[in-house]
Write an enzyme that holds these catalytic residues in place. Sequence first.
Site, PDB file in Angstrom:
ATOM      1  N   GLU A  85      29.737 -42.740 100.084  1.00  0.00           N
ATOM      2  CA  GLU A  85      28.947 -41.360 100.454  1.00  0.00           C
ATOM      3  C   GLU A  85      27.991 -40.751  99.395  1.00  0.00           C
ATOM      4  O   GLU A  85      28.465 -40.533  98.405  1.00  0.00           O
ATOM      5  CB  GLU A  85      30.091 -40.479 101.054  1.00  0.00           C
ATOM      6  CG  GLU A  85      29.267 -39.190 101.608  1.00  0.00           C
ATOM      7  CD  GLU A  85      30.318 -38.118 101.851  1.00  0.00           C
ATOM      8  OE1 GLU A  85      31.239 -38.584 102.864  1.00  0.00           O
ATOM      9  OE2 GLU A  85      30.375 -36.995 101.327  1.00  0.00           O
ATOM     10  N   LYS A  93      39.402 -35.304 113.823  1.00  0.00           N
ATOM     11  CA  LYS A  93      39.497 -34.271 112.746  1.00  0.00           C
ATOM     12  C   LYS A  93      40.207 -32.858 113.204  1.00  0.00           C
ATOM     13  O   LYS A  93      39.402 -32.272 113.876  1.00  0.00           O
ATOM     14  CB  LYS A  93      37.786 -34.048 112.429  1.00  0.00           C
ATOM     15  CG  LYS A  93      37.626 -32.939 111.396  1.00  0.00           C
ATOM     16  CD  LYS A  93      36.278 -33.019 111.180  1.00  0.00           C
ATOM     17  CE  LYS A  93      35.728 -31.892 110.235  1.00  0.00           C
ATOM     18  NZ  LYS A  93      34.299 -31.802 110.057  1.00  0.00           N
ATOM     19  N   GLU A 134      25.957 -38.720 107.997  1.00  0.00           N
ATOM     20  CA  GLU A 134      27.019 -37.996 108.274  1.00  0.00           C
ATOM     21  C   GLU A 134      27.109 -36.831 108.333  1.00  0.00           C
ATOM     22  O   GLU A 134      26.041 -36.019 107.760  1.00  0.00           O
ATOM     23  CB  GLU A 134      28.038 -38.339 107.136  1.00  0.00           C
ATOM     24  CG  GLU A 134      28.276 -39.738 106.740  1.00  0.00           C
ATOM     25  CD  GLU A 134      29.137 -39.785 105.458  1.00  0.00           C
ATOM     26  OE1 GLU A 134      29.357 -41.008 105.022  1.00  0.00           O
ATOM     27  OE2 GLU A 134      29.703 -38.839 105.023  1.00  0.00           O
ATOM     28  N   SER A 135      27.625 -35.816 109.449  1.00  0.00           N
ATOM     29  CA  SER A 135      27.934 -34.496 109.393  1.00  0.00           C
ATOM     30  C   SER A 135      26.776 -33.645 109.988  1.00  0.00           C
ATOM     31  O   SER A 135      25.805 -34.063 109.791  1.00  0.00           O
ATOM     32  CB  SER A 135      28.283 -33.850 107.984  1.00  0.00           C
ATOM     33  OG  SER A 135      29.380 -34.326 107.132  1.00  0.00           O
ATOM     34  N   GLU A 165      34.905 -39.232 114.812  1.00  0.00           N
ATOM     35  CA  GLU A 165      36.096 -38.608 113.858  1.00  0.00           C
ATOM     36  C   GLU A 165      37.121 -37.825 114.386  1.00  0.00           C
ATOM     37  O   GLU A 165      36.962 -36.693 114.756  1.00  0.00           O
ATOM     38  CB  GLU A 165      35.418 -37.817 112.722  1.00  0.00           C
ATOM     39  CG  GLU A 165      36.267 -37.477 111.872  1.00  0.00           C
ATOM     40  CD  GLU A 165      35.502 -37.206 110.338  1.00  0.00           C
ATOM     41  OE1 GLU A 165      35.234 -37.961 109.748  1.00  0.00           O
ATOM     42  OE2 GLU A 165      35.327 -36.019 110.089  1.00  0.00           O
ATOM     43  N   ASN A 173      25.587 -37.743 103.339  1.00  0.00           N
ATOM     44  CA  ASN A 173      26.244 -36.658 104.206  1.00  0.00           C
ATOM     45  C   ASN A 173      25.100 -35.641 103.837  1.00  0.00           C
ATOM     46  O   ASN A 173      24.926 -35.016 102.948  1.00  0.00           O
ATOM     47  CB  ASN A 173      27.398 -36.298 103.179  1.00  0.00           C
ATOM     48  CG  ASN A 173      28.372 -35.412 104.005  1.00  0.00           C
ATOM     49  OD1 ASN A 173      28.177 -34.719 104.948  1.00  0.00           O
ATOM     50  ND2 ASN A 173      29.507 -35.048 103.324  1.00  0.00           N
ATOM     51  N   LYS A 196      39.390 -41.310 106.248  1.00  0.00           N
ATOM     52  CA  LYS A 196      38.644 -40.294 105.851  1.00  0.00           C
ATOM     53  C   LYS A 196      39.383 -39.664 104.870  1.00  0.00           C
ATOM     54  O   LYS A 196      40.340 -38.516 105.418  1.00  0.00           O
ATOM     55  CB  LYS A 196      38.146 -39.473 106.918  1.00  0.00           C
ATOM     56  CG  LYS A 196      36.962 -38.636 106.595  1.00  0.00           C
ATOM     57  CD  LYS A 196      35.517 -39.452 105.942  1.00  0.00           C
ATOM     58  CE  LYS A 196      34.411 -38.656 105.958  1.00  0.00           C
ATOM     59  NZ  LYS A 196      34.080 -37.626 107.182  1.00  0.00           N
TER      60      LYS A 196
HETATM   61  O1  LIG Z   1      34.016 -30.578 107.629  1.00  0.00           O
HETATM   62  C1  LIG Z   1      34.331 -29.832 106.674  1.00  0.00           C
HETATM   63  O2  LIG Z   1      34.468 -28.670 106.909  1.00  0.00           O
HETATM   64  C2  LIG Z   1      34.166 -30.308 105.163  1.00  0.00           C
HETATM   65  C3  LIG Z   1      34.485 -29.354 104.392  1.00  0.00           C
HETATM   66  C4  LIG Z   1      34.873 -29.800 102.995  1.00  0.00           C
HETATM   67  C5  LIG Z   1      34.377 -31.047 102.455  1.00  0.00           C
HETATM   68  C6  LIG Z   1      34.338 -32.069 103.502  1.00  0.00           C
HETATM   69  C7  LIG Z   1      34.210 -31.539 104.917  1.00  0.00           C
HETATM   70  N1  LIG Z   1      33.907 -32.628 106.052  1.00  0.00           N
HETATM   71  C8  LIG Z   1      34.103 -34.062 105.704  1.00  0.00           C
HETATM   72  C9  LIG Z   1      33.395 -34.803 106.422  1.00  0.00           C
HETATM   73  O3  LIG Z   1      32.976 -35.688 105.841  1.00  0.00           O
HETATM   74  C10 LIG Z   1      33.017 -34.539 107.966  1.00  0.00           C
HETATM   75  O4  LIG Z   1      34.297 -34.427 108.451  1.00  0.00           O
HETATM   76  C11 LIG Z   1      32.470 -35.517 108.779  1.00  0.00           C
HETATM   77  O5  LIG Z   1      31.040 -35.887 107.887  1.00  0.00           O
HETATM   78  C12 LIG Z   1      31.965 -35.228 110.224  1.00  0.00           C
HETATM   79  O6  LIG Z   1      31.286 -33.988 109.887  1.00  0.00           O
HETATM   80  P1  LIG Z   1      31.102 -33.165 111.227  1.00  0.00           P
HETATM   81  O7  LIG Z   1      30.460 -34.043 112.478  1.00  0.00           O
HETATM   82  O8  LIG Z   1      29.879 -32.031 110.866  1.00  0.00           O
HETATM   83  O9  LIG Z   1      32.291 -32.312 111.510  1.00  0.00           O
END
Ligand SMILES: O=C(O)c1ccccc1NCC(=O)[C@H](O)[C@H](O)COP(=O)(O)O
Length: 275
Positions: free
Chosen positions: A160, A56, A211-212, A54, A181, A115
């Site tokens: 999601e 980001k 995810e995440s 991602e 997520n 996204k």
């Molecule tokens: O990533 C955040 O801080 C966030 C806060 C509020 C709503 C959504 C958020 N993230 C969106 C996402 O879906 C993530 O960017 C994505 O899943 C990647 O997650 P990560 O690997 O933990 O950065």
Amino acid sequence: MNTADGGLAPAVRSILATAAERPGGDERLAVDARSLPDAFADAEADGRIPVIAEVKPTSPTTDGERTDDPVELAEEMVAGGAGALSVLTEPEHFGGSAETLERVRDAVDVPVLRKDFLLREEQLDAVAADLVLLIVRFVGDDLTNLVSAARERGFQPLVEVHDADELSAAIDAGADLIGVNNRDLGALEVDLSTFERVAPEVPDDATLIAESGITTTADARRMREAGADGLLIGSAIMDAEGRGESGDGVEGDGAGGDVRANTRRFTRAGTEGKP
Ligand SMILES: O=C(O)c1ccccc1NCC(=O)[C@H](O)[C@H](O)COP(=O)(O)O
């Protein structure tokens, strides 16, 4: 910390308030999408874990911001073995834009996920992508219509979910790409056991994405062992603070802000694959 107002964290309420105001596109899009399942199959055939890396730049839970050219970051992710990319288009809280997505999609040949926090059909028309994210918690009863509207334009909808009820809604809406997520959008806390709880209920013929919160190679293997076909990883690849990861899964002496090395670490994390 769940809060009043729908149990959403203040940052998420702010994200939704700005999303509600964002306009759609001028005309209905028709997209010739690159297939995510095919990209995952290609990665598997090549011995890589299918990773959606991602782009980001920042987020409400990220310290710092990456200001490097997103196209260079995207190309480095692909060079590190990413099977697909995710590009934030949300501008106020994540530093994304539609223009960034356009430039990235022009520069790479892997599928690219838009996204964002889409709430209305016309917002699908803001920019072409291969996949769009639809978050069950936010779109509610409009999910079935939005899945159809996305497909009519040629997008692959990635739906999601965060719990069993949202998964039921996704299945009822005909979702075949399902993301679980691990980040609770109410409390903004990450718990990898979320995926482990929800994954067993996902139909076998769906493409399932964790995810995440995937921070270490051990996390990546854990998600794969729990049934993930692919992993969506943002912060640990962007790594704005340059922390990296050491070989034993401890932060501190790894690749730091090198997104190619960070991506390779996850795509080559080694796993027995889906059980
Ligand atoms: O990533 C955040 O801080 C966030 C806060 C509020 C709503 C959504 C958020 N993230 C969106 C996402 O879906 C993530 O960017 C994505 O899943 C990647 O997650 P990560 O690997 O933990 O950065």
